[in-house]
Design a protein around this motif. Structure first.
Motif, PDB file in Angstrom:
ATOM      1  N   HIS A 258       0.812  -1.208   0.000  1.00  0.00           N
ATOM      2  CA  HIS A 258       0.000   0.000   0.000  1.00  0.00           C
ATOM      3  C   HIS A 258       0.854   1.270   0.000  1.00  0.00           C
ATOM      4  CE1 HIS A 258      -3.137  -2.828   0.678  1.00  0.00           C
ATOM      5  NE2 HIS A 258      -2.662  -3.171   1.860  1.00  0.00           N
ATOM      6  N   ILE A 259       2.171   1.102  -0.165  1.00  0.00           N
ATOM      7  CA  ILE A 259       3.105   2.226  -0.260  1.00  0.00           C
ATOM      8  C   ILE A 259       3.786   2.148  -1.616  1.00  0.00           C
ATOM      9  CG2 ILE A 259       5.249   3.201   0.682  1.00  0.00           C
ATOM     10  CD1 ILE A 259       4.312   2.240   3.439  1.00  0.00           C
ATOM     11  N   LEU A 260       3.950   3.286  -2.265  1.00  0.00           N
ATOM     12  CA  LEU A 260       4.531   3.314  -3.607  1.00  0.00           C
ATOM     13  C   LEU A 260       5.893   2.632  -3.612  1.00  0.00           C
ATOM     14  CD1 LEU A 260       3.865   4.497  -6.462  1.00  0.00           C
ATOM     15  CD2 LEU A 260       5.462   6.358  -5.872  1.00  0.00           C
ATOM     16  N   ARG A 261       6.045   1.646  -4.492  1.00  0.00           N
ATOM     17  CA  ARG A 261       7.277   0.859  -4.533  1.00  0.00           C
ATOM     18  C   ARG A 261       8.427   1.658  -5.113  1.00  0.00           C
ATOM     19  NH1 ARG A 261       8.240  -5.207  -7.133  1.00  0.00           N
ATOM     20  NH2 ARG A 261      10.428  -5.381  -6.473  1.00  0.00           N
ATOM     21  N   PHE A 262       9.568   1.605  -4.429  1.00  0.00           N
ATOM     22  CA  PHE A 262      10.803   2.260  -4.880  1.00  0.00           C
ATOM     23  C   PHE A 262      11.763   1.177  -5.341  1.00  0.00           C
ATOM     24  CE2 PHE A 262      15.103   3.950  -3.543  1.00  0.00           C
ATOM     25  CZ  PHE A 262      15.241   4.812  -4.622  1.00  0.00           C
ATOM     26  N   GLN A 280      -0.762   4.595 -12.948  1.00  0.00           N
ATOM     27  CA  GLN A 280      -1.439   4.972 -14.171  1.00  0.00           C
ATOM     28  C   GLN A 280      -2.458   6.081 -13.974  1.00  0.00           C
ATOM     29  OE1 GLN A 280      -0.719   3.780 -17.226  1.00  0.00           O
ATOM     30  NE2 GLN A 280      -2.265   5.120 -18.174  1.00  0.00           N
ATOM     31  N   ARG A 281      -3.182   6.041 -12.869  1.00  0.00           N
ATOM     32  CA  ARG A 281      -4.270   7.004 -12.679  1.00  0.00           C
ATOM     33  C   ARG A 281      -3.870   8.243 -11.879  1.00  0.00           C
ATOM     34  NH1 ARG A 281      -8.999   4.817 -14.452  1.00  0.00           N
ATOM     35  NH2 ARG A 281      -8.959   2.580 -14.860  1.00  0.00           N
ATOM     36  N   LYS A 282      -2.557   8.459 -11.767  1.00  0.00           N
ATOM     37  CA  LYS A 282      -2.038   9.654 -11.100  1.00  0.00           C
ATOM     38  C   LYS A 282      -2.503   9.723  -9.638  1.00  0.00           C
ATOM     39  CE  LYS A 282      -1.824  12.085 -15.512  1.00  0.00           C
ATOM     40  NZ  LYS A 282      -2.153  13.303 -16.275  1.00  0.00           N
ATOM     41  N   HIS A 319       3.865  10.154   8.394  1.00  0.00           N
ATOM     42  CA  HIS A 319       3.947  10.739   7.051  1.00  0.00           C
ATOM     43  C   HIS A 319       4.009  12.260   7.084  1.00  0.00           C
ATOM     44  CE1 HIS A 319       2.615  12.004   3.028  1.00  0.00           C
ATOM     45  NE2 HIS A 319       3.088  10.832   2.607  1.00  0.00           N
ATOM     46  N   HIS A 320       3.218  12.889   7.913  1.00  0.00           N
ATOM     47  CA  HIS A 320       3.176  14.344   8.122  1.00  0.00           C
ATOM     48  C   HIS A 320       2.435  15.124   7.038  1.00  0.00           C
ATOM     49  CE1 HIS A 320       6.216  15.274  11.504  1.00  0.00           C
ATOM     50  NE2 HIS A 320       6.061  13.962  11.484  1.00  0.00           N
ATOM     51  N   ASP A 321       1.981  14.486   5.978  1.00  0.00           N
ATOM     52  CA  ASP A 321       1.346  15.265   4.923  1.00  0.00           C
ATOM     53  C   ASP A 321       0.269  14.443   4.217  1.00  0.00           C
ATOM     54  OD1 ASP A 321       0.829  17.463   3.361  1.00  0.00           O
ATOM     55  OD2 ASP A 321       2.537  17.185   2.016  1.00  0.00           O
ATOM     56  N   LEU A 322      -0.678  13.946   4.993  1.00  0.00           N
ATOM     57  CA  LEU A 322      -1.716  13.086   4.428  1.00  0.00           C
ATOM     58  C   LEU A 322      -2.797  13.909   3.742  1.00  0.00           C
ATOM     59  CD1 LEU A 322      -2.236  10.423   7.248  1.00  0.00           C
ATOM     60  CD2 LEU A 322      -1.003  10.143   5.081  1.00  0.00           C
ATOM     61  N   LYS A 323      -3.047  13.581   2.519  1.00  0.00           N
ATOM     62  CA  LYS A 323      -4.150  14.145   1.737  1.00  0.00           C
ATOM     63  C   LYS A 323      -4.236  13.358   0.441  1.00  0.00           C
ATOM     64  CE  LYS A 323      -1.031  17.937   0.422  1.00  0.00           C
ATOM     65  NZ  LYS A 323      -0.839  19.403   0.502  1.00  0.00           N
ATOM     66  N   CYS A 324      -5.329  13.470  -0.264  1.00  0.00           N
ATOM     67  CA  CYS A 324      -5.528  12.679  -1.483  1.00  0.00           C
ATOM     68  C   CYS A 324      -4.476  12.977  -2.540  1.00  0.00           C
ATOM     69  CB  CYS A 324      -6.923  12.942  -2.039  1.00  0.00           C
ATOM     70  SG  CYS A 324      -8.240  12.220  -1.022  1.00  0.00           S
ATOM     71  N   GLU A 325      -3.914  14.167  -2.509  1.00  0.00           N
ATOM     72  CA  GLU A 325      -2.872  14.544  -3.468  1.00  0.00           C
ATOM     73  C   GLU A 325      -1.602  13.725  -3.287  1.00  0.00           C
ATOM     74  OE1 GLU A 325      -0.738  18.668  -5.077  1.00  0.00           O
ATOM     75  OE2 GLU A 325      -2.143  18.719  -3.394  1.00  0.00           O
ATOM     76  N   ASN A 326      -1.417  13.136  -2.080  1.00  0.00           N
ATOM     77  CA  ASN A 326      -0.227  12.318  -1.799  1.00  0.00           C
ATOM     78  C   ASN A 326      -0.541  10.826  -1.779  1.00  0.00           C
ATOM     79  OD1 ASN A 326       1.630  14.419  -1.681  1.00  0.00           O
ATOM     80  ND2 ASN A 326       1.177  14.843   0.467  1.00  0.00           N
ATOM     81  N   ILE A 327      -1.626  10.483  -2.446  1.00  0.00           N
ATOM     82  CA  ILE A 327      -1.980   9.077  -2.675  1.00  0.00           C
ATOM     83  C   ILE A 327      -2.032   8.860  -4.178  1.00  0.00           C
ATOM     84  CG2 ILE A 327      -3.644   7.236  -2.275  1.00  0.00           C
ATOM     85  CD1 ILE A 327      -2.477   8.363   0.328  1.00  0.00           C
ATOM     86  N   LEU A 328      -1.211   7.948  -4.689  1.00  0.00           N
ATOM     87  CA  LEU A 328      -1.241   7.630  -6.109  1.00  0.00           C
ATOM     88  C   LEU A 328      -2.133   6.424  -6.348  1.00  0.00           C
ATOM     89  CD1 LEU A 328       2.515   8.173  -7.067  1.00  0.00           C
ATOM     90  CD2 LEU A 328       0.570   9.571  -7.776  1.00  0.00           C
ATOM     91  N   MET A 329      -2.711   6.346  -7.528  1.00  0.00           N
ATOM     92  CA  MET A 329      -3.653   5.284  -7.842  1.00  0.00           C
ATOM     93  C   MET A 329      -3.183   4.466  -9.042  1.00  0.00           C
ATOM     94  SD  MET A 329      -5.903   5.736  -5.508  1.00  0.00           S
ATOM     95  CE  MET A 329      -7.119   4.549  -6.101  1.00  0.00           C
ATOM     96  N   LYS A 336      -1.626   3.972  -3.338  1.00  0.00           N
ATOM     97  CA  LYS A 336      -0.224   3.870  -2.946  1.00  0.00           C
ATOM     98  C   LYS A 336       0.185   5.166  -2.245  1.00  0.00           C
ATOM     99  CE  LYS A 336       0.405  -0.044  -5.288  1.00  0.00           C
ATOM    100  NZ  LYS A 336       0.971  -1.307  -4.787  1.00  0.00           N
ATOM    101  N   ILE A 337       0.528   5.080  -0.973  1.00  0.00           N
ATOM    102  CA  ILE A 337       0.985   6.262  -0.236  1.00  0.00           C
ATOM    103  C   ILE A 337       2.359   6.656  -0.763  1.00  0.00           C
ATOM    104  CG2 ILE A 337       1.527   7.209   2.052  1.00  0.00           C
ATOM    105  CD1 ILE A 337      -0.229   4.967   3.238  1.00  0.00           C
ATOM    106  N   TYR A 338       2.532   7.932  -1.057  1.00  0.00           N
ATOM    107  CA  TYR A 338       3.849   8.380  -1.529  1.00  0.00           C
ATOM    108  C   TYR A 338       4.128   9.791  -1.016  1.00  0.00           C
ATOM    109  CZ  TYR A 338       2.877  11.888  -5.215  1.00  0.00           C
ATOM    110  OH  TYR A 338       2.553  13.024  -5.895  1.00  0.00           O
ATOM    111  N   ASN A 339       5.204  10.380  -1.512  1.00  0.00           N
ATOM    112  CA  ASN A 339       5.664  11.709  -1.105  1.00  0.00           C
ATOM    113  C   ASN A 339       6.031  11.740   0.374  1.00  0.00           C
ATOM    114  OD1 ASN A 339       6.380  14.364  -0.915  1.00  0.00           O
ATOM    115  ND2 ASN A 339       4.383  15.206  -1.481  1.00  0.00           N
ATOM    116  N   PHE A 340       7.200  11.155   0.693  1.00  0.00           N
ATOM    117  CA  PHE A 340       7.670  11.081   2.082  1.00  0.00           C
ATOM    118  C   PHE A 340       8.674  12.190   2.406  1.00  0.00           C
ATOM    119  CE2 PHE A 340       5.925   6.919   1.366  1.00  0.00           C
ATOM    120  CZ  PHE A 340       5.396   6.568   2.591  1.00  0.00           C
TER     121      PHE A 340
END
Length: 667
Positions: A258-262, A280-282, A319-329, A336-340
Motif C-alpha cells: 500500500h506504499i509506492l514501490r521504490f 497509471q491514474r495519477k 507521514h506528516h502530509d496526508l491528503k488525497c494529493e499524496n496518494i497515487l492510484m 499507494k501512499i507516496y511523497n515522504f
C-alpha cells in the motif's frame, strides 16, 4: 543492614536522607504521566494506573510537608526499605505502560491474557507498597477495583483484535529502519539498488502526456523496467541529492503493497533519477476530479490507505502530509501512499510550517494549527487521515471556500467540515463512515480513535458492503471501464559484553540507587557496587538479585565468591523475566551441558533472553550457536542468520563482524 539502621538514627534532617528517593520517584511519576497522557492504545488500562500514580504525588507532598509528624516512621528501617520498593514498582509501571501504549511494544505480549496478568500483579504490588508507606489515599478501594475491571474488559477485547491485525514480520523491518536511521550519514550503507540505465527502456506506445508528467525539478517520465512500467523522478546531480540512507528506508517501506514501490536509482541522459512504480491514474485527487468514484470503491481505497498507515506506525514513521494529493492510484484503483519528503520518525524533529500559512492547513490538526512548532504526533496523523477520508467521501478539498486564516480560526475552536451525504450514498455506508470521521477528528487529541480501531471499523464496513464488489463489473468509476552457520566445542569465545549504563547523579544517600551501583561496577568500585546490590537484593529487587548473582558467581569480589549461591540468584532473576539474568544463567551451564537435560535448559534460557527480553548479546550468541553448530546444537544456518541479523540491527558489533566476515548482508 545494620549501617542503614544506624545512619537513619544519627542523621540530622531525616528528609535529607529521603530526598534522593523522593526525587527519583517524582522523575518516574512524571514519565508515567507523560506516557499515559500520550497513550495511543490501551488507554483505559493506562489511565487506571495513572489514577493511582497521580494520587501518589499528593501523598509524597504531604509526607514532605509533615516531616516532623512523620519523623518516627521515616527513621524506621522498614519504612526506608518500603520506599525503595515503591520506586521499583513505579519503574515497572513505567516500562509496562510504555509497552502497551504504543503499537511497537505489542510484540512483547503474545496474548491479551499476558497484559491482564501483568496489570493485576503491578496493581497488587503498587497497592501493597502504598499501604507499607501508609499512603492510604492511594490504596485501592471498591470503586478503583470496578474501574480496573472495566478498563481490562474494554481494552483487552480490543487488544485481541490488535494482535490479530499486527504483522509480526514488520518487527524486523522496524529494526532495519532504526539501524539505517542510526547510520544515516555513513557511506557503508549499500542497500539501494543501482539500476543500469540500459534496463530502463522507452515505452513502445502511449501519448506524450502519459509518458511525461510534472514540470521543472518535479518532472517524472515513464520507462519500462523488467517488463513493468516505472516512474523516473529526476534529482539534481549538482547537489548532494537524496541521502542513500533515506533511499534505503524507501526501499524497506516498499515491502508494503500500500506504499509506492521504490526500485532504486539510475540515470537518464546523465541525470540522476529515482525509480518508482508507475501509477497509471495519477493522484487520488486528480482521479476524483475527473471521475466519480463509486462508494464501495471509496471504502476499499480508504481501507488500504489505512493498512499502509498502520504499517508505517509499526515502523515508527509518521507521514506528516496526508491528503488525497499524496496518494497515487494504480490502473486497478489500488492506492499507494507516496511523497515522504516531510515524513519523520517518532523520535525525529517535528515538521514545522513556520509562520507562513499554506494549503496543508486544510488537513492539519487543531493542536498543530495552534502552535506550528509543536510536536507532530500520531494523533495529528489520525486527524489528517480523517480529513483525507472526508475529502475522499465528498471528492473535494476541505474548506475549499474558506481562506486559510478562517480555516485556522474555525478548526482551533472545534469547527469542522459538514458531513452530509447525498441520496445516492448507501445507508449501510453513511453512519459507519461518518462515525469513523467523527471519532478521528475530535478536538482533544487522545480522545481520537487509534489507527488500529479505524482499521477495524473500515474492515467491518468493507465486509458489510462487499456484496457490491464483482471483479467482472467495470463500475468502480462512473462512465469508465477498467482493464483490470563451526565448532561443536564449548570454548571461551562465548563472552558476554557488559550492558550500556547511563550516567547517574552525584547524590550520595545512605544506600545508592541501582543505577549508581551499576555505574560503580563499570568503573571498578566493586565494594561500593556490592553494598548497593546486596541491599536492593535483600529488598527483593530483581535487577539487584541479578547483579548480586553475578558478583557471587564470577567472584568479582574475592571474599564474596560463592558460585552456587550466585547461580541460584541468577536463576531466580531469570525466572522473574530479567533478560540479562536469563543469559548469564544459561552460561553457568556451559561446562555441564552434557549432564542431564542441561543442554535443553541452556537453549531455553538463552532463547528467552534473545526473544522475550530482546537482549542483543543473547541474540548474537544464539545466532552464532546455530550458524556454527556450537555447543553440539544442530547446525542451522538460516536460524543463525536470523538471530545474527536481529543483533546486528541493534548495533551489536560482534554480530555485525560475523555477518561481514561471512559475506552475509545485514538485512
Amino acid at each position: 543492614m545494620a549501617e542503614v539502621k544506624e545512619a537513619l538514627n544519627v542523621v540530622g534532617d531525616i528528609m535529607g536522607t529521603y530526598l534522593p528517593l523522593i526525587q527519583s520517584a517524582i522523575i518516574v511519576i512524571n514519565k508515567i504521566i507523560e506516557i499515559c497522557e500520550a497513550a495511543e492504545y490501551n488507554q483505559n488500562i493506562c489511565n487506571s494506573l495513572l489514577d493511582r500514580v497521580k494520587l501518589t504525588s499528593t501523598a509524597i507532598d504531604s509526607l514532605q510537608r509533615r516531616k516532623q509528624r512523620n519523623e518516627s516512621k521515616l527513621r524506621n528501617e522498614v519504612y526506608y526499605q518500603a520506599f525503595h520498593k515503591f520506586i521499583y514498582v513505579l519503574k515497572e509501571i513505567e516500562t509496562y505502560t510504555a509497552d502497551i501504549s504504543k503499537i511497537h511494544g505489542f510484540r512483547k505480549y503474545a496474548k491479551a491474557l499476558t497484559i491482564k496478568e501483568k496489570f493485576v500483579k503491578l496493581s497488587k504490588d503498587y497497592d501493597k507498597s502504598m499501604n507499607d508507606l501508609h499512603f492510604t489515599i492511594a490504596v485501592a478501594n471498591e470503586e478503583q477495583r470496578r474501574i480496573d475491571d472495566e478498563a481490562l474488559t474494554e481494552d483487552l477485547a480490543e487488544f485481541d483484535k490488535y494482535l490479530k491485525t499486527i504483522d509480526r514480520k514488520v518487527d524486523d523491518l522496524h529494526d532495519e529502519i532504526k539501524y539505517i536511521k542510526n547510520h544515516i550519514n555513513e557511506k557503508s550503507l549499500h542497500g539501494v539498488n543501482k539500476i543500469d540505465p540500459k534496463n530502463l527502456e522507452l515505452p513502445s506506445q502511449g501519448t506524450a502526456d502519459d509518458e511525461r508528467r510534472g514540470k521543472n525539478s518535479n518532472v517524472v517520465v515513464k520507462r519500462i523496467f523488467k517488463a513493468q512500467e516505472v516512474a523516473c523522478k529526476s534529482f539534481s546531480t549538482t547537489e548532494e541529492g537524496p541521502k542513500e540512507g533515506h533511499l534505503e528506508i524507501l526501499m524497506k517501506l516498499s515491502e508494503c503493497k500500500h506504499i509506492l514501490r521504490f526500485y532504486g536509482i539510475s540515470k537518464i541522459d546523465n541525470n540522476g533519477v529515482m525509480v518508482f512504480e508507475w501509477a497509471q491514474r495519477k493522484t487520488l485527487k486528480e482521479l476524483y476530479e475527473k471521475k466519480d468514484i463509486q462508494w464501495h470503491c471509496k471504502v476499499r481505497i480508504a481501507l488500504n490507505i489505512c493498512r499502509g498507515l498502520v504499517f508505517l506506525q509499526q515502523a515508527e514513521i509518521l507521514h506528516h502530509d496526508l491528503k488525497c494529493e499524496n496518494i497515487l492510484m494504480t490502473q486497478t484503483l489500488e492506492p499507494k501512499i507516496y511523497n515522504f519528503e516531510l515524513a519523520r520518525y517518532y523520535s525525529g524533529n517535528t515538521t514545522s510550517i513556520g509562520s507562513e500559512m499554506n494549503d496543508t492547513m486544510r488537513w492539519m490538526a487543531p493542536e498543530k494549527l495552534s502552535n506550528y512548532n509543536s510536536r507532530y504526533t500520531t494523533w495529528c496523523e489520525i486527524f489528517s487521515f480523517s480529513m483525507l477520508l472526508w475529502e475522499l467521501a465528498f471528492e473535494k478539498i476541505p474548506y475549499r471556500n474558506l481562506k486559510l486564516e478562517k480555516i485556522k480560526a474555525l478548526v482551533t475552536k472545534g469547527g469542522r467540515e459538514i458531513i452530509k451525504f447525498g441520496k445516492s450514498t448507501p445507508e449501510e455506508v453513511q453512519e459507519a463512515y461518518k462515525k469513523i470521521i467523527s471519532g478521528s477528528w475530535k478536538q482533544i487529541p487522545h480522545e481520537r480513535i487509534s489507527f488500529l480501531k479505524i482499521l477495524s471499523m473500515l474492515e467491518e464496513l468493507h465486509n458489510s458492503i462487499i456484496h457490491m464488489f464483482d471483479a467482472n463489473l467495470p463500475d468502480l468509476l462512473d462512465n469508465e471501464a477498467l482493464d483490470l552457520d563451526g565448532s561443536n566445542e564449548v570454548n571461551g569465545d562465548l563472552d558476554i559484553p557488559d550492558d550500556d549504563i547511563c550516567d547517574v547523579s552525584d547524590v550520595n544517600p545512605i544506600i545508592i540507587s541501582l543505577d549508581e551501583g551499576i555505574s560503580a561496577f563499570r568503573i571498578g568500585e566493586h565494594e561500593k557496587a556490592w553494598k548497593c546490590f546486596e541491599y536492593h537484593a535483600k529488598n527483593d529487587n530483581v535487577t539487584a538479585k541479578y547483579w548480586k548473582g553475578r558478583y557471587l558467581n564470577e567472584g568479582l569480589l574475592a571474599d564474596k565468591k560463592d558460585p552456587e549461591e550466585g547461580k541460584k540468584l541468577l536463576k531466580e532473576a531469570a525466572d522473574r523475566g530479567n533478560p540479562d539474568a536469563q543469559l548469564r544463567y544459561a552460561f553457568t551451564l556451559l561446562k555441564i551441558l552434557h549432564e542431564g537435560n542441561n543442554r535443553e535448559i541452556f537453549m531455553e534460557y538463552i532463547t528467552k533472553a534473545a526473544n522475550e527480553g530482546e537482549n542483543t548479546a543473547a541474540q548474537f550468541h544464539l545466532g552464532e550457536i546455530y550458524y556454527k553448530g556450537k555447543c553440539k546444537i544442530p547446525k542451522n544456518e538460516e536460524e543463525g542468520i536470523k538471530w545474527l541479523r536481529k543483533a546486528a540491527l541493534q548495533n551489536n558489533s560482534k554480530a555485525i563482524g560475523l555477518l561481514n566476515t561471512s559475506g552475509i548482508d545485514i538485512y
